[in-house]
Write an enzyme that holds these catalytic residues in place. Structure first.
Site, PDB file in Angstrom:
ATOM      1  CE  LYS A  39      -0.418   0.140   5.048  1.00 57.12           C
ATOM      2  NZ  LYS A  39      -1.339   0.218   6.198  1.00 57.12           N
ATOM      3  NE  ARG A 137      -6.854   0.994  11.018  1.00 63.34           N
ATOM      4  CZ  ARG A 137      -5.574   0.864  10.684  1.00 63.34           C
ATOM      5  NH1 ARG A 137      -4.783   1.933  10.647  1.00 63.34           N
ATOM      6  NH2 ARG A 137      -5.069  -0.320  10.413  1.00 63.34           N
ATOM      7  CG  HIS A 171      -3.520  -3.753  12.251  1.00 62.64           C
ATOM      8  ND1 HIS A 171      -2.455  -4.318  11.611  1.00 62.64           N
ATOM      9  CD2 HIS A 171      -3.178  -2.454  12.485  1.00 62.64           C
ATOM     10  CE1 HIS A 171      -1.502  -3.413  11.443  1.00 62.64           C
ATOM     11  NE2 HIS A 171      -1.920  -2.272  11.975  1.00 62.64           N
ATOM     12  NE  ARG A 226      -2.179  -7.479   8.593  1.00 58.79           N
ATOM     13  CZ  ARG A 226      -2.895  -8.019   9.584  1.00 58.79           C
ATOM     14  NH1 ARG A 226      -3.260  -9.289   9.536  1.00 58.79           N
ATOM     15  NH2 ARG A 226      -3.240  -7.278  10.615  1.00 58.79           N
ATOM     16  CE1 TYR A 270      12.171  32.389   0.546  1.00 61.09           C
ATOM     17  CE2 TYR A 270      12.518  30.008   0.494  1.00 61.09           C
ATOM     18  CZ  TYR A 270      12.166  31.186  -0.146  1.00 61.09           C
ATOM     19  OH  TYR A 270      11.818  31.163  -1.470  1.00 61.09           O
ATOM     20  CB  CYS A 317      14.040  26.286  -0.125  1.00 68.03           C
ATOM     21  SG  CYS A 317      15.324  27.345   0.578  1.00 68.03           S
ATOM     22  CG  ASP A 319      11.379  23.835  -5.670  1.00 68.10           C
ATOM     23  OD1 ASP A 319      10.598  22.877  -5.704  1.00 68.10           O
ATOM     24  OD2 ASP A 319      11.027  25.022  -5.815  1.00 68.10           O
TER      25      ASP A 319
END
Length: 382
Positions: A39, A137, A171, A226, A270, A317, A319
């Site tokens: 997942k 859940r 679970h 699992r 920044y 930042c 990027d």
């Protein structure tokens, strides 16, 4: 230069994935099945490539969170059984049937609706029954006060037509931290199984052990394990390293874009949160929080450049980020920088950010190309 490596990239070592698969398999009885959890894009590693490799290695099952993730695997040619761990809107039951995808069922109403849909389609739907033993859940509620009531509801679901009840599972909420609570959940699960067996209700596959339980509690392995995070080479919590030798599958890397000589007193990035205390050589890396490299690493985490550790200077930042390479000789544009890997672990970043390694791996952005190394399947990374 490999085009995918021109900026920032993630290397996914499928040989390490195979190593982890075999190491986890070795902890179980030979008859125990293996469900690989893929997942969330295989925890950021690339669901299709990982699923192909696991299928080739002999994994018995794959699991995903939702229908779209399952369909992605089917459309890529993955034939292994797939279980959706989450909820699928009932109007999409036809897609489950058309693509041979197993669905989790956690309440009687869902079972009844899926039974109607499968009966109308004229073919059975494979389902796994989810039991809530303490995660709070999803699932049929199962505690000391509700075992008989839950067994009755499950009995009604089990008798519905056109549903193939292949599995039953729960679970654990704290298998990496609380043995007493985990064993309480496990006992609830076993008591429910006994109650159902007394009614003539059994399931071919009983499963409850995700990564922490696979490593910590062999008694919980039952018919199938699992593992998720352990499959990708990370322990759910510190102190589990003695259980088996896992190897991190992902390394996140970037490439030095520029190196600048800046005088003492210069503010960096920044907010001017870092002012250089000495004349410094500063390397600019083209990676930032838009790539999934957390802003919380600002002024704190280090990266590996050449043979040295370079601390981040100022704020990360969107990027880019800047690192101090003053004490690392010869750093120049084009050099490789390791952000997560054997030298700078993802666990170190998670601890600094006050989170878990799962989040950092999943947050590596889609714009970061995945480059696949090794593996048993030709073209696994395609």
């Amino acid at each position: 230069m490999d085009d995918a490596r021109k900026r920032t990239w993630a290397e996914i070592d499928l040989d390490r994935l195979a190593h982890n698969y075999r190491a986890l398999r070795a902890l179980t009885d030979p008859s125990c099945r293996f469900m690989g959890v893929v997942k969330a894009n295989a925890y950021g590693h690339g669901a299709v490539a990982v699923a192909r490799e696991l299928e080739a290695l002999g994994a018995d099952y794959l699991s995903v969170a939702c229908l779209d993730e399952a369909l992605e695997l089917r459309q890529a040619g993955i034939q292994a059984p797939i279980l959706i761990l989450g909820i699928t809107p009932l109007e999409y039951a036809g897609a489950l049937l058309d693509h041979g995808i197993a669905q989790t069922v956690g309440d009687l109403e869902t079972a009844e609706a899926l039974s109607r849909a499968a009966s109308a389609a004229g073919k059975p739907l494979t389902v796994h029954l989810k039991v809530d033993t303490g995660m709070s859940r999803l699932g049929f509620l199962c505690d000391e006060d509700h075992t008989a009531q839950t067994a009755e509801a499950i009995g009604r679901a089990w008798a519905l037509p056109s549903l193939r009840w292949e599995g039953i599972f729960t679970h654990f909420a704290n298998a990496d931290g609380d043995e007493a609570y985990t064993m309480r959940q496990f006992t609830r699960f076993l008591d429910l199984l006994d109650s159902l067996a007394a009614r003539g209700i059994t399931f071919p596959i009983r499963h409850c052990a995700s990564s922490a339980a696979v490593l910590n509690y062999p008694c919980t392995h039952l018919d199938m394990i699992r593992p998720g995070i352990a499959l990708y080479g990370h322990y759910p919590a510190p102190g589990m390293e003695h259980t088996c030798g896992l190897e991190p599958v992902m390394a996140l890397k970037s490439r030095v874009a520029a190196v600048r000589d800046l005088p003492a007193g210069t503010a960096v990035s920044y907010g001017c949160t870092r002012v250089l205390e000495r004349d410094s050589r500063v390397a600019v890396l083209p990676v930032g929080y838009a790539d999934g490299y957390f802003r919380l690493f600002s002024n704190a985490l280090e990266v590996q450049v050449r043979e040295g550790r370079a601390p981040i200077l100022g704020r990360v930042c969107m990027d880019m980020c800047m690192v101090d390479v003053t004490d690392i000789p010869g750093v120049s544009a084009g050099d490789e920088a390791v952000l997560y890997g054997d030298q700078v672990t993802v666990e170190a970043g998670a601890e600094l950010a006050g989170t878990i390694q799962y989040e950092l791996l999943c947050d590596v952005s889609p714009r970061v190309p995945r480059i696949y190394l090794g593996g048993t399947v030709s073209g696994s990374g395609a």
